[in-house]
Design a protein around this motif. Structure first.
Motif, PDB file in Angstrom:
ATOM      1  N   LEU A   2      47.311  31.818  43.765  1.00 25.13           N
ATOM      2  CA  LEU A   2      46.346  31.689  42.679  1.00 25.13           C
ATOM      3  C   LEU A   2      46.977  30.960  41.500  1.00 25.13           C
ATOM      4  CD1 LEU A   2      44.635  35.209  42.440  1.00 25.13           C
ATOM      5  CD2 LEU A   2      43.857  33.190  43.699  1.00 25.13           C
ATOM      6  N   ASP A   3      46.134  30.162  40.856  1.00 30.75           N
ATOM      7  CA  ASP A   3      46.502  29.562  39.583  1.00 30.75           C
ATOM      8  C   ASP A   3      45.630  30.264  38.550  1.00 30.75           C
ATOM      9  OD1 ASP A   3      46.966  28.011  37.415  1.00 30.75           O
ATOM     10  OD2 ASP A   3      46.763  26.096  38.475  1.00 30.75           O
ATOM     11  N   ILE A   4      46.272  30.983  37.652  1.00 26.66           N
ATOM     12  CA  ILE A   4      45.520  31.825  36.724  1.00 26.66           C
ATOM     13  C   ILE A   4      45.528  31.209  35.328  1.00 26.66           C
ATOM     14  CG2 ILE A   4      45.392  34.126  35.680  1.00 26.66           C
ATOM     15  CD1 ILE A   4      46.740  35.177  38.251  1.00 26.66           C
ATOM     16  N   GLU A   5      44.334  31.161  34.749  1.00 27.87           N
ATOM     17  CA  GLU A   5      44.156  30.607  33.410  1.00 27.87           C
ATOM     18  C   GLU A   5      45.017  31.368  32.383  1.00 27.87           C
ATOM     19  OE1 GLU A   5      39.912  29.725  31.417  1.00 27.87           O
ATOM     20  OE2 GLU A   5      40.485  31.830  31.568  1.00 27.87           O
ATOM     21  N   GLY A   6      45.514  30.685  31.406  1.00 29.69           N
ATOM     22  CA  GLY A   6      46.264  31.335  30.341  1.00 29.69           C
ATOM     23  C   GLY A   6      47.702  31.595  30.723  1.00 29.69           C
ATOM     24  N   ASP A   7      48.346  32.458  29.936  1.00 32.26           N
ATOM     25  CA  ASP A   7      49.748  32.720  30.241  1.00 32.26           C
ATOM     26  C   ASP A   7      50.077  34.208  30.263  1.00 32.26           C
ATOM     27  OD1 ASP A   7      49.491  33.328  27.640  1.00 32.26           O
ATOM     28  OD2 ASP A   7      51.043  31.961  26.896  1.00 32.26           O
ATOM     29  N   ALA A   8      49.024  35.042  30.333  1.00 31.73           N
ATOM     30  CA  ALA A   8      49.288  36.482  30.373  1.00 31.73           C
ATOM     31  C   ALA A   8      49.911  36.834  31.725  1.00 31.73           C
ATOM     32  CB  ALA A   8      47.988  37.247  30.183  1.00 31.73           C
ATOM     33  N   PRO A   9      51.024  37.594  31.710  1.00 31.36           N
ATOM     34  CA  PRO A   9      51.676  37.950  32.973  1.00 31.36           C
ATOM     35  C   PRO A   9      50.716  38.743  33.862  1.00 31.36           C
ATOM     36  CG  PRO A   9      52.912  38.778  31.066  1.00 31.36           C
ATOM     37  CD  PRO A   9      51.670  38.149  30.532  1.00 31.36           C
ATOM     38  N   ALA A  10      50.457  38.206  35.065  1.00 32.99           N
ATOM     39  CA  ALA A  10      49.336  38.723  35.857  1.00 32.99           C
ATOM     40  C   ALA A  10      49.760  39.693  36.953  1.00 32.99           C
ATOM     41  CB  ALA A  10      48.550  37.547  36.463  1.00 32.99           C
ATOM     42  N   GLY A  11      51.005  40.145  36.932  1.00 35.14           N
ATOM     43  CA  GLY A  11      51.458  41.055  37.989  1.00 35.14           C
ATOM     44  C   GLY A  11      50.541  42.254  38.127  1.00 35.14           C
ATOM     45  N   ASN A  12      50.158  42.577  39.363  1.00 30.36           N
ATOM     46  CA  ASN A  12      49.330  43.748  39.690  1.00 30.36           C
ATOM     47  C   ASN A  12      47.897  43.678  39.174  1.00 30.36           C
ATOM     48  OD1 ASN A  12      51.533  44.943  40.966  1.00 30.36           O
ATOM     49  ND2 ASN A  12      52.283  45.718  39.010  1.00 30.36           N
ATOM     50  N   ALA A  13      47.473  42.550  38.615  1.00 25.43           N
ATOM     51  CA  ALA A  13      46.108  42.460  38.090  1.00 25.43           C
ATOM     52  C   ALA A  13      45.076  42.657  39.196  1.00 25.43           C
ATOM     53  CB  ALA A  13      45.890  41.099  37.432  1.00 25.43           C
ATOM     54  N   TYR A  14      43.921  43.199  38.798  1.00 22.89           N
ATOM     55  CA  TYR A  14      42.778  43.272  39.714  1.00 22.89           C
ATOM     56  C   TYR A  14      42.160  41.882  39.802  1.00 22.89           C
ATOM     57  CZ  TYR A  14      42.393  48.364  40.014  1.00 22.89           C
ATOM     58  OH  TYR A  14      42.603  49.679  40.288  1.00 22.89           O
ATOM     59  N   VAL A  15      41.678  41.547  40.985  1.00 23.80           N
ATOM     60  CA  VAL A  15      40.979  40.273  41.121  1.00 23.80           C
ATOM     61  C   VAL A  15      39.537  40.572  41.517  1.00 23.80           C
ATOM     62  CG1 VAL A  15      40.878  38.048  42.305  1.00 23.80           C
ATOM     63  CG2 VAL A  15      43.096  39.099  41.818  1.00 23.80           C
ATOM     64  N   TYR A  16      38.608  39.942  40.786  1.00 21.71           N
ATOM     65  CA  TYR A  16      37.189  40.149  41.076  1.00 21.71           C
ATOM     66  C   TYR A  16      36.553  38.841  41.509  1.00 21.71           C
ATOM     67  CZ  TYR A  16      37.551  44.692  38.873  1.00 21.71           C
ATOM     68  OH  TYR A  16      37.896  45.980  38.568  1.00 21.71           O
ATOM     69  N   ALA A  17      35.505  39.017  42.306  1.00 20.97           N
ATOM     70  CA  ALA A  17      34.667  37.874  42.640  1.00 20.97           C
ATOM     71  C   ALA A  17      33.326  38.199  42.024  1.00 20.97           C
ATOM     72  CB  ALA A  17      34.548  37.732  44.142  1.00 20.97           C
ATOM     73  N   GLY A  18      32.990  37.538  40.919  1.00 22.14           N
ATOM     74  CA  GLY A  18      31.800  37.932  40.181  1.00 22.14           C
ATOM     75  C   GLY A  18      31.977  39.363  39.744  1.00 22.14           C
ATOM     76  N   LYS A  19      31.099  40.259  40.235  1.00 19.91           N
ATOM     77  CA  LYS A  19      31.200  41.655  39.815  1.00 19.91           C
ATOM     78  C   LYS A  19      31.950  42.514  40.825  1.00 19.91           C
ATOM     79  CE  LYS A  19      27.558  42.589  36.497  1.00 19.91           C
ATOM     80  NZ  LYS A  19      26.378  41.721  36.485  1.00 19.91           N
ATOM     81  N   SER A  20      32.194  41.947  41.994  1.00 19.94           N
ATOM     82  CA  SER A  20      32.770  42.835  43.014  1.00 19.94           C
ATOM     83  C   SER A  20      34.284  42.683  43.117  1.00 19.94           C
ATOM     84  CB  SER A  20      32.102  42.590  44.365  1.00 19.94           C
ATOM     85  OG  SER A  20      32.052  41.226  44.625  1.00 19.94           O
ATOM     86  N   PHE A  21      34.903  43.807  43.410  1.00 16.53           N
ATOM     87  CA  PHE A  21      36.353  43.866  43.546  1.00 16.53           C
ATOM     88  C   PHE A  21      36.785  43.038  44.747  1.00 16.53           C
ATOM     89  CE2 PHE A  21      39.894  45.984  45.746  1.00 16.53           C
ATOM     90  CZ  PHE A  21      40.881  45.806  44.789  1.00 16.53           C
ATOM     91  N   ALA A  22      37.772  42.163  44.572  1.00 12.55           N
ATOM     92  CA  ALA A  22      38.202  41.318  45.689  1.00 12.55           C
ATOM     93  C   ALA A  22      39.635  41.591  46.115  1.00 12.55           C
ATOM     94  CB  ALA A  22      38.051  39.844  45.316  1.00 12.55           C
ATOM     95  N   GLY A  23      40.458  42.150  45.236  1.00  9.33           N
ATOM     96  CA  GLY A  23      41.835  42.415  45.655  1.00  9.33           C
ATOM     97  C   GLY A  23      42.778  42.508  44.480  1.00  9.33           C
TER      98      GLY A  23
END
Ligand SMILES: Cc1cc2nc3c(=O)[nH]c(=O)nc-3n(C[C@H](O)[C@H](O)[C@H](O)COP(=O)(O)OP(=O)(O)OC[C@H]3O[C@@H](n4cnc5c(N)ncnc54)[C@H](O)[C@@H]3O)c2cc1C
Lengths: 515, 399
Positions: free
Chosen positions: B306-327
């Motif tokens: 993944l390429d994540i917008e911004g520079d906030a450290p994204a370790g362990n972040a939840y990933v959503y697809a629209g409203k649903s949990f994706a991983g």
């Protein structure tokens, strides 16, 4: 030509599988390493006298096997059991009846009948489990299998409910308990409890105090009781062989299998010891599980499966002694009309447990449990006046005997047997004309059964149902497509039941494996 | 009268971390004295400054002590058969003098671990990996004519990585490795092997030797490395480089299946993006039948970049697809070279493969005791984050 199925081993299970398949139109070839089919259920001769070589009675032969294969020529004669007592107060057990040798009721008759009836009722409950593939535990998997498994479980649950509250509680209480505590709750530690204990542990590496021994007793009581096959146990395997051959199955004796061919993850035939090759769409093996795996090649099995099969406990404990006596023996206090019974030396449950103790240390029992059958007394007229066969099961003779199964060890086993018999039948030793001793080592050499084990692998709660031969191998399927197990190593286990062979054949047909 | 159990008569049992053969030379070089336990060995988190060490990987030359890696020697006439039985890949294609990245699975097709298999000779392999796996190898090898040995402390090694890695080795007297291609392996001196492998995605080599060769080897490298800016690095800098390169870390990016007891926590090679490695056509290997079924059914999860917008450290972040949990994000790093916030994320299928639009990460950031939630748009990146031609050029250029 390509057979629909090759069956490895012409023991009664291999033959049952072959006959079951052949009746459904499959082209079957049975390959047996020994000169004669029969496996452990084989008639042999000793000094000219015909004798059951290893197995001598049937306890739980499944009636479906006989009826499905139309074996109307196999006649069973139910036997009474005489449990000898050193004080001469022998007990005669006949179904749920316990009497003295003179026919008068035994003081513990009521308690015995209650135990017997409960066990019979409970074993009937378990019978449907034995008559089908053990449920598989898998996630995902084939939906239909799971549905029918669920239904079978539901049926047993329902039957359990119909037993009523008391019975259901009792069933669950005793299911995994030990036969020693179970019998001694109500009975004295005498020949009745002893006979029950002996029936529970036969062929096993366990004593009456081992957990699960009640369950093995139920398994053994699931048939119509100890019975003699008229003409000898070999008549049964002969009839099975004929049933198979009459449906065009071939039986090749003296044809040991050296290898099972696997191509593209399918069993496609076998290589025989003489170098010839047979081709088939499926292969069923009635020999031990690890032995079957080795024939196919370790490389075709996941390491988890290999490890599980390596860990199957296969230490045989049963030895067989066959004697020819020059005259009819006399057992003190036993009327001669009872010589045609199954005679058991197990004068108490503790006696049986003590007989087991030496096995733990690689020693044979000094005071063994014996089961004695005299075929000539069961079928009078089949013997000569000066030649009487006596077939004896000996417990416990551990496969891993300290010092090994040397000639001296075999002689020692015979000596212990005769000394034990002599105490109940004085002078018997002098009657011996011929003898043979089959230790677990010799049984292994002759039949290939791992550890010479009666069940080809311990029959115990951790090695039954779904975990027989091992978890992940349910439904007789043996990892490689078209490869099945069909002998005592699989569900429901050993004894002359015919069920592993029958169930495996039906499963194979259901899978459409040889279509 | 003597009292036997006074403190001075007690035998003291050494506890704490074990030194690798290079540790006596490394320890004095550490300014930060930041150590962690890697398989029981004292290993550097960093030596001075993570950024500095990271940039040395991409611009100079670095040395990292790989001695704590688990190493198993598989040796004997059936060595190839055993390796083929163990791993999902066709090992017949890996010649002697080559190294292969491999994965191995349990009977359910779940990855037990990944590692590198060094084929030292026709009938001799050394497997390098993270998880202790001796018992498993013995089970795999049962019935075959091989010996399996735990060589964790029998061999030690250094990874020399970075654009100047070849120059360092050349100056250290290993010029003969010039023609070595990626994944080549060669014995360059008695008891000393060099492979063109690494965990950084950059030009680099791994040197494997016996413990008593460690001090002289170290001094040769130090000497030769001075001209090329060779510095020792710790795990933190390496971790950024390996995320950029897209290498997996067992226990982070996937759960080694022998370590999980809950169902469905394991992942197949397909689900980790290594379907290309699985060769279902050349006979049985462990887990093959299960993987056939997985191949037919398709992945349950997708491990994606993944390429994540911004520079906030994204370790362990939840990933959503629209409203649903994706991983979940597994590994994440700010990539100093590419100036991007990158991550490896484990998404439920079909997210990440056939459905990639509308993914965003929910990241929590703490600033002076206050937690803030940031929703960052993310994009699935096909192929590696980075592609450095110099890593593959043969002969390598001198920088
Ligand atoms: C001493 C003893 C007494 C017993 N007494 C009784 C009893 O009284 N009542 C009872 O119910 N049960 C008894 N049992 C148990 C019972 O006999 C067995 O559980 C049952 O017969 C097993 O049948 P099977 O067909 O599965 O295997 P087996 O009868 O063992 O048949 C396997 C066959 O495979 C053949 N074989 C092996 N390897 C190869 C190869 N590589 N190639 C080709 N062929 C091969 C063997 O020669 C054998 O014929 C006894 C067992 C023993 C050991």
């Amino acid at each position: 030509m390509t057979y629909d199925a090759i069956v490895i081993g012409a023991g009664h299970n291999g033959l049952t599988a072959a006959a079951t398949l052949a009746r459904k139109g499959a082209r079957v070839c049975v390959v047996e390493k020994n000169a004669k089919p029969g496996g452990m259920a084989l008639s042999g001769t000793l000094d000219g006298v015909e004798m059951p070589r290893m197995a001598h009675l049937v306890y739980n032969l499944n009636p479906r096997v006989l009826s499905e294969l139309g074996l109307s020529n196999v006649n069973l004669k139910p036997l009474k059991t005489v449990s000898l007592s050193p004080d001469g107060n022998h007990v005669v057990l006949d179904g749920n009846r316990a009497t003295r040798v003179d026919g008068t009721p035994h003081p513990e008759a009521t308690a015995y009948a209650a135990r017997y009836d409960d066990l019979k009722r409970f074993s009937a409950l378990l019978a449907p489990l034995a008559e089908r593939s053990a449920p598989g535990v898998s996630f995902g998997g084939r939906k239909l299998d799971k549905f029918s498994e669920l239904m079978a479980a539901a049926r047993i649950g329902l039957k359990l409910k119909l037993l009523g509250r008391r019975n259901m509680r009792e069933f669950l209480r005793i299911l995994l308990s030990n036969v020693h505590d179970y019998t001694l709750d109500e009975l004295s530690d005498g020949p009745i409890a002893g006979a029950m204990a002996a029936d529970a542990v036969k062929g096993s590496w366990s004593g009456p105090r081992s957990p699960g021994s009640v369950l093995s007793l139920m398994y053994r009581m699931s048939g119509s009781g100890p019975a003699h096959v008229m003409g000898g146990i070999g008549k049964l395997t002969e009839a099975l062989a004929e049933a198979a051959q009459s449906q065009a199955a071939e039986i090749r004796s003296g044809a040991g299998v050296a290898r099972i061919f696997v191509a593209e993850d399918r069993a496609v035939g076998v290589l025989l010891d003489d170098g010839s090759e047979l081709r088939a769409r499926t292969v069923l093996s009635s020999i031990g599980a690890l032995q079957s795996l080795k024939l196919a090649g370790v490389e075709h099995f996941d390491a988890e499966t290999v490890t599980r099969l390596r860990n199957i406990r296969t230490k045989g404990t049963a030895a067989k002694i066959n004697l020819v006596l020059g005259g009819v023996p006399t057992f003190s206090g036993l009327p001669s009309d009872l010589l045609g019974a199954r005679i058991v030396i197990a004068p108490g449950s503790t006696y049986v447990e003590h007989a087991f103790n030496p096995a733990k240390y690689g020693e044979m029992s000094e005071a063994p449990v014996l089961e004695i059958v005299m075929p000539g007394q069961i079928e009078p007229g089949t013997t000569q006046p000066d030649r009487h066969g006596m077939s004896i099961l000996f417990h416990y003779a551990p496969h891993d005997l300290e010092g090994g199964w040397t000639d001296a060890a075999h002689a020692r086993l015979l000596d212990i047997t005769l000394a034990t018999l002599d105490a109940y039948a004085p002078g018997l030793r002098q009657l011996v004309v011929a003898s043979e001793v089959l230790s677990p080592a010799r049984i292994e050499a002759e039949t290939g059964a791992p550890g010479g084990h009666w069940h080809h692998g311990e029959w115990s709660t951790d090695q039954m149902l779904t975990t027989r031969p091992a978890s992940g191998l349910a439904h007789y399927r043996f990892a490689v497509r078209g490869l099945y197990l069909c002998g005592a190593a699989t569900h429901p286990g050993g004894d002359v039941t015919g069920l592993p062979g029958r169930n495996a054949a039906l499963q194979l047909l259901k899978d459409g494996a040889c279509a | 009268m003597t009292r036997p159990n006074t403190p001075d008569t007690l035998v003291s049992v050494k506890i704490g971390m074990i030194d690798t053969p290079f540790q006596p030379m490394l320890e004095p070089l550490s300014e930060s004295q930041a150590w962690y336990s890697w398989a029981g060995y004292k290993s550097a988190t960093s030596f001075r400054n993570v950024d500095l060490e990271y940039f040395a990987i991409r611009n100079q030359a670095t040395v990292f002590d790989i001695s704590p890696m688990c190493k198993y020697r598989i040796n004997g006439p059936d060595a190839l058969r055993v390796m083929d039985r163990l791993v999902v890949r066709d090992m017949k294609k890996v010649r002697a003098g080559r190294v292969a990245y491999v994965m191995w699975c349990d009977e359910d097709g779940m990855v037990i671990d990944d590692g590198t298999a060094f084929r030292f000779a026709e009938d001799e392999y050394v497997l390098f990996c993270q998880e202790r796996t001796y018992k498993w190898l013995c089970e795999i090898a049962w019935g075959f004519d091989v010996t399996v040995q735990d060589w964790q402390s029998a061999l030690c090694g250094l990874a020399v990585q970075g654009p100047c890695a070849f120059s360092v080795l050349k100056d250290a007297g290993f010029a003969s490795i010039e023609d070595m291609k990626p994944f080549d392996l060669r014995q360059v001196e008695p008891g000393l092997w060099i492979s063109r492998t690494g965990y950084t995605g950059d030009l680099g080599y791994e040197i494997v030797t016996f413990p008593d060769h460690a001090p002289p080897l170290w001094h040769r490298l130090r000497e030769a490395g001075q001209r090329w800016g060779l510095i020792p690095i710790g795990y933190e800098a390496l971790d950024i480089a390996r995320i950029e390169a897209g290498f997996l870390a067992p226990g982070r990016d996937f759960q080694p299946s022998h370590k999980v007891s809950r169902l469905h926590r394991g992942r197949t090679p397909f689900e980790l993006g290594f379907g290309w490695m699985v060769d279902l056509s050349t006979g049985h290997f462990n887990g093959r039948r299960a993987l056939l079924e997985h191949a037919a059914k398709g992945p349950r999860y997708n491990l994606v970049r993944l390429d994540i917008e911004g520079d906030a450290p994204a370790g362990n972040a939840y990933v959503y697809a629209g409203k649903s949990f994706a991983g979940h994000v597994r590994s994440a790093a700010w990539s100093p070279t590419f100036k991007r916030n990158i991550a490896l994320a484990d998404l439920k299928a079909p997210w990440g493969k056939s459905r990639k639009k509308g993914l965003w990460a929910e990241i929590y950031v703490e600033q002076e005791g206050v937690w803030q939630k940031r929703n960052a748009r993310t994009r699935v990146v096909e192929g590696p984050f980075m592609n450095i031609p110099r890593a593959r050029m043969t002969p390598p250029q001198a920088y």
